[in-house]
Enzyme design. Sequence first.
Site, PDB file in Angstrom:
ATOM      1  N   ASP A  20      35.646  37.992  33.609  1.00 45.91           N
ATOM      2  CA  ASP A  20      36.917  37.548  34.186  1.00 45.91           C
ATOM      3  C   ASP A  20      38.090  37.926  33.292  1.00 45.91           C
ATOM      4  O   ASP A  20      37.950  38.042  32.077  1.00 45.91           O
ATOM      5  CB  ASP A  20      36.867  36.026  34.401  1.00 45.91           C
ATOM      6  CG  ASP A  20      37.862  35.560  35.436  1.00 45.91           C
ATOM      7  OD1 ASP A  20      38.476  36.407  36.117  1.00 45.91           O
ATOM      8  OD2 ASP A  20      38.053  34.332  35.564  1.00 45.91           O
ATOM      9  N   ASN A  68      35.473  36.966  46.603  1.00 46.31           N
ATOM     10  CA  ASN A  68      36.372  38.079  46.256  1.00 46.31           C
ATOM     11  C   ASN A  68      36.739  38.950  47.473  1.00 46.31           C
ATOM     12  O   ASN A  68      37.688  39.737  47.416  1.00 46.31           O
ATOM     13  CB  ASN A  68      35.788  38.961  45.149  1.00 46.31           C
ATOM     14  CG  ASN A  68      35.783  38.306  43.782  1.00 46.31           C
ATOM     15  OD1 ASN A  68      34.908  38.545  42.956  1.00 46.31           O
ATOM     16  ND2 ASN A  68      36.769  37.456  43.510  1.00 46.31           N
TER      17      ASN A  68
END
Length: 243
Positions: A20, A68
Amino acid sequence: MSVDPNSLTRIPKHVALIMDGNGRWAQERGLPRIEGHKEGAQSVRALLRAAKQAGVEYLTVYAFSTENWKRPPQEIDGLMKLLIDSLNQYEEELHANQIRLRVMGQFERLPLPVRIRLQKAIDATAHYEGHTFIVALSYGSRTEIADAAKQIAEKVKSGELDPGKIDEQTVSEHLYLPDVPDPELLIRTSGELRLSNFMLWQLSYAEFYITDTFWPDFREEQFFEALEAFNGRDRRYGGVKGE
Ligand code: IPE
Ligand code: IPE
Ligand code: MG
């Protein structure tokens, strides 16, 4: 001083990573988000070698979640193209280090060119034993568990399975990669303190290592530091220290 992985006494068999902070890495530099993803792909490449060097048998990276798909189409498109480009580089690394590639998630939901490219690399490395690189793509843990429940229900319905015999093992056996042991260490970069729907079942007893470093800056040295931190953890599994 940097950590020598050979000096560590306990090496996790399976390390899972939530990669991330690519977007924020790019933002800090005034670059488009995709530049962060590109640099992040280089971190993955570096870790393939580092994990093998340290003796980690399974390395799983969370590359794209079911959530996502909510991102702007332009970013999704960029990520899918980057995946194809990166696979050319990763495949070199996989062969050089004899690492097997596997994918975990909704494979059929990925664009066709991505599936074709992935399948080629999966097939070309299928014979390697000892080290495995797992890419979680269009992966969501709740979907995985729901799918497992569906399969188990089908088996009960057909009489193949006795409902009274369903236990933890049964659920584990119906997840995407039933032969892969649970991760012992979970690393998340960019300082976020959440799982974001990643391997909820498999991470039940994993040690967590959260670092503020953004994914594109997470390379060998940072990985070995995480392994060193794991070395110092006291894992009790609900028991009592020293027992
Ligand atoms: C992680 O970086 C990569 C993916 C989720 C594909 P992000 O894109 O989430 O980066 P941030 O969190 O916005 O910085
Ligand atoms: C988690 O990162 C998913 C991946 C690393 C692929 P996100 O950036 O999507 O997670 P949230 O939105 O911060 O929870
Ligand atoms: Mg993020």
